[in-house]
Write a protein that holds these residues in place. Structure first.
Motif, short mmCIF file in Angstrom:
data_model
loop_
_atom_site.label_atom_id
_atom_site.label_comp_id
_atom_site.label_asym_id
_atom_site.label_seq_id
_atom_site.Cartn_x
_atom_site.Cartn_y
_atom_site.Cartn_z
N GLY A 1 -31.85 -44.14 123.53
CA GLY A 1 -30.65 -44.53 122.80
C GLY A 1 -30.05 -45.82 123.33
N LEU A 2 -30.06 -45.97 124.67
CA LEU A 2 -29.53 -47.18 125.28
C LEU A 2 -30.37 -48.40 124.88
CD1 LEU A 2 -27.49 -48.55 127.17
CD2 LEU A 2 -29.04 -48.03 129.07
N ALA A 3 -31.70 -48.23 124.91
CA ALA A 3 -32.57 -49.34 124.52
C ALA A 3 -32.35 -49.71 123.05
CB ALA A 3 -34.04 -48.94 124.74
N ALA A 4 -32.20 -48.71 122.19
CA ALA A 4 -31.93 -48.99 120.78
C ALA A 4 -30.59 -49.68 120.61
CB ALA A 4 -31.96 -47.69 119.97
N GLY A 5 -29.58 -49.23 121.38
CA GLY A 5 -28.26 -49.84 121.30
C GLY A 5 -28.27 -51.29 121.73
N ILE A 6 -28.99 -51.59 122.79
CA ILE A 6 -29.10 -52.98 123.25
C ILE A 6 -29.81 -53.83 122.20
CG2 ILE A 6 -30.16 -54.47 124.99
CD1 ILE A 6 -29.67 -52.22 127.03
N ASN A 7 -30.85 -53.26 121.59
CA ASN A 7 -31.57 -53.95 120.52
C ASN A 7 -30.61 -54.30 119.37
OD1 ASN A 7 -33.61 -54.85 118.73
ND2 ASN A 7 -33.92 -52.78 117.96
N TYR A 8 -29.82 -53.32 118.93
CA TYR A 8 -28.86 -53.56 117.85
C TYR A 8 -27.82 -54.60 118.27
CZ TYR A 8 -30.64 -49.15 115.92
OH TYR A 8 -31.43 -48.15 115.42
N SER A 9 -27.30 -54.47 119.48
CA SER A 9 -26.24 -55.37 119.94
C SER A 9 -26.73 -56.82 119.98
CB SER A 9 -25.75 -54.95 121.33
OG SER A 9 -25.16 -53.67 121.31
N ILE A 10 -27.91 -57.03 120.53
CA ILE A 10 -28.46 -58.38 120.59
C ILE A 10 -28.65 -58.95 119.18
CG2 ILE A 10 -30.51 -59.72 121.21
CD1 ILE A 10 -30.83 -57.91 123.65
N SER A 11 -29.12 -58.12 118.27
CA SER A 11 -29.33 -58.57 116.89
C SER A 11 -28.01 -58.93 116.22
CB SER A 11 -30.04 -57.48 116.09
OG SER A 11 -31.30 -57.20 116.64
N PHE A 12 -26.99 -58.08 116.40
CA PHE A 12 -25.69 -58.35 115.79
C PHE A 12 -25.07 -59.62 116.35
CE2 PHE A 12 -25.11 -53.51 115.07
CZ PHE A 12 -25.78 -53.60 113.86
N VAL A 13 -25.19 -59.83 117.67
CA VAL A 13 -24.64 -61.04 118.28
C VAL A 13 -25.41 -62.27 117.78
CG1 VAL A 13 -24.39 -62.30 120.45
CG2 VAL A 13 -23.71 -59.90 120.32
N GLY B 1 -28.71 -62.40 107.53
CA GLY B 1 -28.52 -61.21 108.35
C GLY B 1 -29.59 -60.17 108.09
N GLY B 2 -29.97 -59.99 106.83
CA GLY B 2 -31.02 -59.03 106.50
C GLY B 2 -32.35 -59.42 107.10
N PHE B 3 -32.65 -60.73 107.13
CA PHE B 3 -33.91 -61.20 107.71
C PHE B 3 -33.97 -60.88 109.20
CE2 PHE B 3 -36.59 -64.58 109.58
CZ PHE B 3 -37.77 -64.33 108.89
N VAL B 4 -32.87 -61.12 109.92
CA VAL B 4 -32.84 -60.80 111.35
C VAL B 4 -32.98 -59.30 111.57
CG1 VAL B 4 -31.42 -60.85 113.44
CG2 VAL B 4 -31.46 -62.83 111.92
N MET B 5 -32.35 -58.50 110.71
CA MET B 5 -32.39 -57.05 110.88
C MET B 5 -33.78 -56.48 110.62
SD MET B 5 -29.48 -56.16 111.99
CE MET B 5 -29.40 -54.38 111.76
N ALA B 6 -34.63 -57.20 109.88
CA ALA B 6 -36.01 -56.75 109.70
C ALA B 6 -36.74 -56.72 111.04
CB ALA B 6 -36.73 -57.66 108.71
N PHE B 7 -36.55 -57.75 111.86
CA PHE B 7 -37.14 -57.78 113.20
C PHE B 7 -36.53 -56.68 114.07
CE2 PHE B 7 -37.96 -62.01 111.61
CZ PHE B 7 -39.22 -62.30 112.08
N THR B 8 -35.22 -56.46 113.92
CA THR B 8 -34.55 -55.40 114.68
C THR B 8 -35.16 -54.04 114.39
OG1 THR B 8 -32.49 -56.67 114.49
CG2 THR B 8 -32.30 -54.37 115.16
N THR B 9 -35.44 -53.79 113.11
CA THR B 9 -36.01 -52.50 112.71
C THR B 9 -37.39 -52.30 113.31
OG1 THR B 9 -34.80 -52.68 110.60
CG2 THR B 9 -36.58 -51.06 110.73
N LEU B 10 -38.22 -53.33 113.25
CA LEU B 10 -39.57 -53.21 113.80
C LEU B 10 -39.52 -52.99 115.31
CD1 LEU B 10 -42.29 -53.33 112.32
CD2 LEU B 10 -42.58 -55.64 113.20
N LEU B 11 -38.60 -53.68 115.98
CA LEU B 11 -38.47 -53.52 117.43
C LEU B 11 -37.95 -52.13 117.77
CD1 LEU B 11 -38.73 -54.77 120.19
CD2 LEU B 11 -36.45 -55.77 119.92
N LYS B 12 -37.12 -51.57 116.89
CA LYS B 12 -36.63 -50.21 117.12
C LYS B 12 -37.79 -49.22 117.17
CE LYS B 12 -34.45 -46.34 114.87
NZ LYS B 12 -33.89 -45.77 113.64
#
Length: 335
Positions: free
Chosen positions: A52-64, A27-38
């Motif tokens: 905020g919506l774009a960031a939320g979609i980014n987080y949601s896709i990563s969590f899923v 999970g931490g490895f995937v979240m590293a890509f999420t952070t850079l994309l943020k």
């Protein structure tokens, strides 16, 4: 039904403990890509709401994605594990019931520590490495010095980050309510049977695949609801709060660790001489603890009410936990 989901997040043996660390590392490895994309989305200069919506979609896709890969994000667990623990209090007056419950508290605490360590110890170097690769490819780091300094200051223990971390715990709890509501609705309406026997679906997929499709949604509807709602709340809440003049931010320990890694790539080794960096590092354990404790406390109090556990019984539980902390403190950390 939330209790069934929560059981998956409680480790009881050394093997399960190591499995939790491994899943959290993924999970931490995937979240590293999420952070850079943020930060890439931030660079687009969108307005507050759309950013905020774009960031939320980014987080949601990563969590899923983390859910589908069977990885885990530590702070999303507590709100699910609270009902699982409270369900063990149905027969609280039986001999040994409270002691058994305290054992589960120790198991849960160890599980949370393992998950947070797995997330943080991977997301920070992974984000740092991705930022370094970015620098090598494009000739400059993802963040300039000004923005990297702002990131360090925003994550500092000296600022309002403690309040923001506790507020993020509330969002984690709310996402568990949404997940429970969605799953209850799905089960009550027997949507898995509807998918299995719906003529259009069976004609399109065939009967065996339609059955697997319905079973898949029954297993995952709770996780999808939790992950998508949490991601959108993490992205949109600061924008909505800003509209009302409230300077609320979110402080998710895994995301904060990733941001710290990306900011560190801007300064290189010189960052170890920067006080702002160490104040941000000092915030991380408090960030994780507040994320977990607030979301767990709110969910646990609600679960206790659902189980009709009285105030006297709660006092006995709290006294037993304090006794275990004094007598065997390592049982809360060592598998």
């Amino acid at each position: 039904r939330s209790a069934e989901t929560g059981e998956h997040y409680i480790t009881r043996t050394g093997r399960e403990y190591l499995s939790m660390v491994t899943k959290a590392a993924g999970g931490g490895f995937v979240m590293a890509f999420t952070t850079l994309l943020k930060f890439a989305l931030y660079a687009l200069g969108l307005s507050a709401f759309w950013g905020g919506l774009a960031a939320g979609i980014n987080y949601s896709i990563s969590f899923v994605l983390i859910q589908l890969l069977h990885f885990t994000v530590a702070t999303k667990q507590p709100a699910m594990t609270a009902p699982a623990m409270a369900s063990k209090l149905k027969n609280i007056n039986e001999d040994g019931a409270i002691e058994t419950f305290v054992d589960e508290v120790a198991n849960l605490t160890r599980s949370q520590v393992a998950a947070i360590l797995g997330n943080v110890l991977v997301v920070f170097p992974a984000a740092l490495g991705l930022a370094w690769l970015f620098s090598q490819a494009l000739g400059h780091p993802p963040l300039d010095v000004v923005h990297a300094t702002q990131v360090l200051d925003s994550l500092s223990l000296l600022g309002p980050s403690l309040l923001f971390a506790a507020f993020t715990g509330v969002l984690l709890f709310v996402s568990s309510l949404i997940a429970g509501w969605a799953e209850n609705w799905f089960v009550l309406r027997r949507m898995d049977s509807a998918m299995r026997y719906n003529p259009r679906i069976t004609r399109l997929l065939g009967a065996p695949r339609a059955k697997r499709w319905g079973d898949f949604w029954r297993r995952n509807i709770s996780g999808f609801a939790a992950n998508i709602s949490l991601g959108l709340m993490l992205g949109l809440t600061p924008a909505i709060a800003g509209f009302f003049g409230l300077g609320l931010e979110v402080r998710h320990v895994t995301l904060s660790s990733g941001q710290l890694g990306v900011a560190g790539a801007t300064f290189g080794w010189e960052i170890v001489h920067d006080d702002a960096f160490w104040w941000a590092v000092a915030m991380l354990p408090f960030n994780g603890a507040l994320n977990v404790l607030v979301s767990f406390y709110l969910a646990f109090r609600m679960a206790l009410r659902a189980q009709n556990v009285t105030g006297v019984e709660r006092s006995r539980i709290y006294a037993a936990i304090r006794h275990r902390l004094r007598a065997r403190p390592l049982s809360f950390f060592k598998p």
